[in-house]
Scaffold this motif. Sequence first.
Motif, PDB file in Angstrom:
ATOM      1  N   VAL A 176       0.620  -1.277  -0.022  1.00  0.00           N
ATOM      2  CA  VAL A 176       0.302   0.056  -0.080  1.00  0.00           C
ATOM      3  C   VAL A 176       0.935   1.036   0.007  1.00  0.00           C
ATOM      4  N   ILE A 177       2.077   1.281   0.924  1.00  0.00           N
ATOM      5  CA  ILE A 177       2.737   2.336   0.816  1.00  0.00           C
ATOM      6  C   ILE A 177       3.723   2.575  -0.594  1.00  0.00           C
ATOM      7  N   ASN A 178       3.924   1.473  -1.021  1.00  0.00           N
ATOM      8  CA  ASN A 178       4.754   1.299  -2.370  1.00  0.00           C
ATOM      9  C   ASN A 178       3.830   2.127  -3.617  1.00  0.00           C
ATOM     10  N   LYS A 180       1.171   4.134  -2.888  1.00  0.00           N
ATOM     11  CA  LYS A 180       0.996   5.485  -2.589  1.00  0.00           C
ATOM     12  C   LYS A 180       2.346   6.476  -2.965  1.00  0.00           C
ATOM     13  N   ASN A 181       3.615   5.683  -2.662  1.00  0.00           N
ATOM     14  CA  ASN A 181       4.723   6.226  -3.347  1.00  0.00           C
ATOM     15  C   ASN A 181       4.653   6.606  -4.840  1.00  0.00           C
ATOM     16  N   THR A 184       2.551   9.237  -5.887  1.00  0.00           N
ATOM     17  CA  THR A 184       2.747  10.616  -5.539  1.00  0.00           C
ATOM     18  C   THR A 184       3.980  11.092  -6.259  1.00  0.00           C
ATOM     19  N   ASN A 185       4.860   9.971  -6.823  1.00  0.00           N
ATOM     20  CA  ASN A 185       5.899  10.184  -7.764  1.00  0.00           C
ATOM     21  C   ASN A 185       5.501  10.249  -9.139  1.00  0.00           C
ATOM     22  N   ARG A 224      -8.196   7.478  -4.436  1.00  0.00           N
ATOM     23  CA  ARG A 224      -7.603   8.045  -3.106  1.00  0.00           C
ATOM     24  C   ARG A 224      -6.557   9.332  -3.461  1.00  0.00           C
ATOM     25  N   PHE A 225      -5.627   9.180  -4.518  1.00  0.00           N
ATOM     26  CA  PHE A 225      -4.479   9.851  -4.711  1.00  0.00           C
ATOM     27  C   PHE A 225      -4.876  10.982  -5.738  1.00  0.00           C
TER      28      PHE A 225
END
Lengths: 286, 85
Positions: A176-178, A180-181, A184-185, A224-225
């Motif tokens: 999930v964090i990967n 998101k990263n 965002t990148n 979400r993003f």
Amino acid sequence: MSWDGKTRGNLFGHQIFVFALNSLGLWFAYFILLFVALYFFLFVRRSRKSVFYFFHSRLGYSVLSAYWATYINFFKFGQNLIDKFAIMSGGKSKYSTTHKGGEYLDEMTKNGTGGVLMSGHVGNFEVGGQLLERLGGKINVIMQDEDHEKIKKYVESKSKKKSFNIIAIKEDLSHVINIKNALTNNEFICVHGDRFIEGAETIEIDFLGKKAKFPKGPFVIATRFGAPVTFNFVIKTGMRSYQFSATEPKLYRHKLDECMKDYVSKLEEVVRSNPHQWFNHYDFWA
Amino acid sequence: MTKEEVIEKINEFLVDEFEVDPDSISAEADLKETLDLDSLDYVDLVVVIESNFGFKVKGEDFIEIKTFQNFYDYVEAKVAEKVTN
């Protein structure tokens, strides 16, 4: 019943398969596949049952036609797998692809926004990943990875060039964090929107005239993003040809229901046009 | 930033943002269970860490974090690393 999260076949089987493909050619591999598909049709009851239900009860095929369509579906599934191996092993130049909506992806790359490329188990999504090389942006493919690390490593070792990064779905939620990263990148995320595993949160929605369960996770990611979302499908159109299609990217920030509705509607359209390439071989109906 | 300050700040945003009962927070308690984190909450937690402490969290970083103590240690180490760099 949910998908068990395991892809059929072991490493040795895949090695034999790649060897046969490289030494004997595509026609021979397709010929052998006639019998392999028959074996699966006769002995893999659970998959046969779900595909038969799809053709008979959802698409209205007669019993005989539905059985025949089920066999063809298994055969096409095998063809897609063979093509995937052939392309990943360096044979991409032997295949041709037409693009419908490819300019949308070019635009996303040019604008540097990245985004979510959402697909499903219809056609050959993995081939799509290889075809997306031309985009230039960093592409991350989300997949179930726990059980078949060895097979993927083997396939990767056979690939001439790694064209995408794999984000494996893990119980510890590190994926999930990967994801998101990556978003965002402004990178690309490729995810399926039509398959869930045991314990995953699902949402029921009308699909081909009956409520079906769809995983919530991919749509949470998509909404979400604030990244643009496009629905992509890669359909086999001939012996060595594919058609890639993409819908116009749309922003769905906090509009999960709308995103799901649009996705399912597009998926339904693609599945109705290409029922023999619908490879969600498990019971996902509510 | 001292270790105590890091812990205080973390507990503060956990109570404020995640509505965690302050009494349920203890060094050895299971972080995921106590916060009742689903995947979306997980993203929120990462966003809050990044904005409060100014470093980038990687997915792999969270594999070893099981308890609140692991979490405090992780953030403290990352903050220290940031200061050194």
